[in-house]
Write a protein that holds these residues in place. Structure first.
Motif, PDB file in Angstrom:
ATOM      1  N   UNK A  25      -0.900  -9.075 -24.268  1.00 43.47           N
ATOM      2  CA  UNK A  25       0.158  -9.727 -23.529  1.00 43.47           C
ATOM      3  C   UNK A  25       0.532  -8.994 -22.254  1.00 43.47           C
ATOM      4  N   UNK A  26       1.368  -9.644 -21.450  1.00 42.81           N
ATOM      5  CA  UNK A  26       1.868  -9.094 -20.196  1.00 42.81           C
ATOM      6  C   UNK A  26       3.393  -9.110 -20.264  1.00 42.81           C
ATOM      7  N   UNK A  27       4.020  -7.992 -19.922  1.00 38.54           N
ATOM      8  CA  UNK A  27       5.473  -7.891 -19.990  1.00 38.54           C
ATOM      9  C   UNK A  27       6.014  -7.393 -18.655  1.00 38.54           C
ATOM     10  N   UNK A  28       7.040  -8.085 -18.144  1.00 39.71           N
ATOM     11  CA  UNK A  28       7.637  -7.723 -16.868  1.00 39.71           C
ATOM     12  C   UNK A  28       9.146  -7.658 -17.020  1.00 39.71           C
ATOM     13  N   UNK A  29       9.732  -6.539 -16.600  1.00 40.19           N
ATOM     14  CA  UNK A  29      11.184  -6.371 -16.639  1.00 40.19           C
ATOM     15  C   UNK A  29      11.700  -6.179 -15.219  1.00 40.19           C
TER      16      UNK A  29
END
Length: 246
Positions: A25-29
């Motif tokens: 997955x790809x996670x962006x904060x």
């Protein structure tokens, strides 16, 4: 900030490019300020869905999701707007979405491809044991295409949210697949499309067949949604969810 299927612009002084299958997955904060985010493409890995998670964090954020079909194959976007009075606008998107307004008084516009929409907090569970939403299992090795359970999560910070499609497409809005809209706590205004599987003005839960085939099984309000006293005036959100004037 702009997130596409292979790059992030506006997060740093230069474009951040990425390549690979991203089975985890790809996670962006984002920051704890008032952020502006555009999602224009997603990374996908059919037949399962690669999960892209966008956490807008604190602040009054604007998240716009415009993912065309060709940039949505094998993908699932989870957008959590976080604390604050946020806007999550996905009316032009054709990617499967899990949208969560989080704490505060939020405006959420769903898309049209099998969405789960929460005014506040919630969870979407899959037969593989994966879960996305307020709490995410990690790593996500590619969640199943269809969920087994969709449920809201009660929070003391539940706000008064508005959940509705874009005004100019309200009459023709049609959802497909496992489409669930849950307002959560607070006084919410909800306009649900004709194809929606279930709509809850307060808290609720929907479950599907054990095989994960997307076959509807049960839907019910959860205990955190208190029923009004006999002869009491119904909540404003209950009237609006039914399509009546406030």
């Amino acid at each position: 900030m702009v997130l596409s299927s292979r790059a992030i612009d506006g997060l740093s002084g230069a474009t951040i490019s990425f390549h690979g299958d991203f089975t985890r997955g790809v996670s962006l904060r984002t920051s704890n300020h008032d952020d502006r985010v555009l999602v224009s493409g997603l990374t996908g890995l059919a037949p399962h869905r690669t999960v892209t998670a966008v956490y807008a964090m604190a602040g009054d954020d604007d998240v716009t999701i415009k993912v065309p079909p060709e940039h949505a194959r094998g993908a699932l976007l989870v957008c959590h707007a976080g604390p604050g009075n946020d806007k999550v606008l996905a009316g032009r998107s054709r990617a499967p979405l899990v949208l969560l307004g989080g704490a505060g008084d939020d405006v959420v516009q769903p898309g049209g491809e099998g969405d789960a929409v929460f005014g506040d907090e919630g969870s979407v569970d899959f037969p593989t044991g994966d879960s996305v939403g307020t709490t995410m299992t990690a790593p996500l090795s590619g969640v199943a295409a269809l969920p087994s359970r969709i449920a809201s999560i009660a929070s003391e910070a539940d706000g008064g949210d508005t959940i509705a499609p874009e005004p100019h497409v309200l009459e023709s809005w049609r959802l497909s697949g496992s489409d669930v809209v849950i307002g959560g706590g607070g006084f919410d205004a909800i306009s649900a499309g004709a194809g929606t599987d279930a709509t809850f003005a307060d808290h609720g839960e929907v479950s599907y067949d054990a095989g994960g085939g997307g076959v509807y099984r049960t839907a019910h309000a959860t205990a955190s949604a208190a029923a009004p006293a006999p002869n009491a005036e119904p909540h404003a959100d209950a009237r609006r969810a039914a399509g009546d004037a406030p």
